[in-house]
Design an enzyme around this catalytic site. Structure first.
Site, PDB file in Angstrom:
ATOM      1  N   GLN A  80       0.709   4.687  -0.980  1.00  0.00           N
ATOM      2  CA  GLN A  80       1.998   4.543  -0.291  1.00  0.00           C
ATOM      3  C   GLN A  80       3.005   3.745  -1.142  1.00  0.00           C
ATOM      4  OE1 GLN A  80       3.368   5.892   2.342  1.00  0.00           O
ATOM      5  NE2 GLN A  80       1.560   7.115   2.813  1.00  0.00           N
ATOM      6  N   SER A  81       2.877   3.831  -2.451  1.00  0.00           N
ATOM      7  CA  SER A  81       3.760   3.064  -3.336  1.00  0.00           C
ATOM      8  C   SER A  81       5.237   3.420  -3.159  1.00  0.00           C
ATOM      9  CB  SER A  81       3.349   3.341  -4.791  1.00  0.00           C
ATOM     10  OG  SER A  81       4.342   2.870  -5.678  1.00  0.00           O
ATOM     11  N   ASN A  82       6.034   2.390  -2.878  1.00  0.00           N
ATOM     12  CA  ASN A  82       7.488   2.581  -2.800  1.00  0.00           C
ATOM     13  C   ASN A  82       8.057   2.812  -4.194  1.00  0.00           C
ATOM     14  OD1 ASN A  82       7.762   1.915   0.078  1.00  0.00           O
ATOM     15  ND2 ASN A  82       7.128  -0.126  -0.573  1.00  0.00           N
ATOM     16  N   ALA A  84       6.558   4.272  -6.744  1.00  0.00           N
ATOM     17  CA  ALA A  84       6.275   5.638  -7.204  1.00  0.00           C
ATOM     18  C   ALA A  84       7.278   6.612  -6.574  1.00  0.00           C
ATOM     19  CB  ALA A  84       4.843   6.023  -6.846  1.00  0.00           C
TER      20      ALA A  84
END
Ligand SMILES: *Cc1c(COP(=O)(O)O)cnc(C)c1O
Length: 335
Positions: A80-82, A84
């Site tokens: 859930q990387s913001n 990325a």
């Protein structure tokens, strides 16, 4: 704006992607509850697709990538990387390819940031947390295969937290100084979440270079103080050497541990309840991974007296709201 930082930053290549400056306003109910002036800077307003703190750093990282003729941006993070997602959005807008390495512990659902990554056309490699290969090894391996195909890849480290990405929050510090003048206020403390350390490092360095004398506080949402001291010393010194300045062998950071809860990106009921209470009280949605934990930390630390000497406190809302949606089930339980 004519500060020391601004003169230095003008010499660094930059592309404009974020909506800046982001607004600062007071939190009325929380300020009353804490008998302190608590303000918030809305870095979750930097854009929709690129919302949050990472776009400030990407303005500098991607400028460097383009200068080097890159056509593929490679980066990594949690599922859930913001960061990325912001990288995928920036790449699409600029006509570049993106390739994301996302770490998983189980088969992921297409939700939140991971859903957006796919919509934004990113190529995605899922990396099992037990695979025994690090992000940097995987990114280097992918970069090599792109090179063999005749592409020019550019690796952005996790969170764009390195010497070049650090200019993002060095610039944000300058922005805050200008806003203080407009608002007629002086923030005694500036507080943010520490995840990969770049936001904190930039604010710290801004404070130091301008000799502003503010308390810059990072609330750790993973790892601990010792880890961030090491990482941020590296980042700060990388930026200082890019600026041709002397290194800072022992920076005096202020990190607060105790609020990562069950661990990075794992939520507890009391944290989600706090996020939901703040939403109802202030009309502001915090995220579960970073700002929810960090603001919970700030709130409790003010109650404990840690900020006794700080009358005006600025909290940076670094974004991340898409990360709430994968927590829907857990959130429903606290409403
Ligand atoms: C990455 C991130 C942070 C942490 O910032 P770092 O510069 O990585 O320490 C805080 N908030 C949100 C929403 C983020 O995505």
């Amino acid at each position: 704006m004519n500060s020391v930082i601004n003169d230095k930053i003008r010499q660094v290549e930059r592309i404009h992607l974020a909506n800046l400056p982001t607004p600062i306003f007071p939190l009325k109910t929380v300020s009353k509850e804490l008998s302190r002036n608590i303000w918030i800077k809305r870095d979750d307003f930097t854009g929709v697709e690129m919302s949050g703190n990472k776009v400030r750093k990407l303005e500098f990282s991607i400028a460097q990538a383009m200068q080097q003729g890159a056509d593929v941006l490679l980066t990594a993070g949690g599922i859930q990387s913001n960061h990325a997602r912001a990288t995928a959005a920036a790449a699409a807008r600029l006509g570049l390819k993106s390739h994301l390495v996302l770490e998983i512990s189980k088969a992921p659902k297409a939700e939140g940031n991971y859903l957006l990554d796919q919509m934004l056309g990113a190529k995605i490699t899922l990396l099992d947390e037990n695979a025994g290969i690090s992000f940097s090894e995987k990114l280097a391996e992918l970069a090599e295969s792109y090179r063999l195909e005749g592409h020019v890849p550019y690796i952005i480290p996790v969170g764009a937290s390195n010497g070049i990405g650090n200019f993002g929050y060095l610039n944000a510090f300058d922005e805050i100084l200008a806003q203080e003048e407009e608002l007629g206020i002086r923030f005694d403390a500036i507080v943010c979440a520490a995840g990969s350390g770049g936001t904190y490092s930039g604010l710290y360095l801004g404070n130091k270079l301008t000799k502003s004398g503010r308390k810059i506080v990072g609330i750790t949402v993973c790892d601990n103080k010792d880890y961030f001291t090491k990482v941020c010393t590296g980042i700060v010194n990388e930026t200082l050497s890019l600026l041709g300045e002397e290194k800072d062998p022992a920076p005096e950071f202020t990190f607060i541990d105790g609020y990562k809860g069950l661990g990075y990106a794992i939520s507890k009921a009391d944290e989600l309840k706090f996020i939901s209470d703040i939403a109802a009280k202030e009309g502001i949605i915090l995220d579960p991974v970073y700002t929810g934990k960090a603001f919970y930390g700030l709130y409790n630390e003010v109650l404990k007296g840690t900020f006794e000497d700080c009358h005006n406190i600025l909290f940076i809302h670094t974004g991340g709201q898409y990360g709430l949606f994968p927590k829907q089930g857990q959130l429903e339980e606290v409403l």
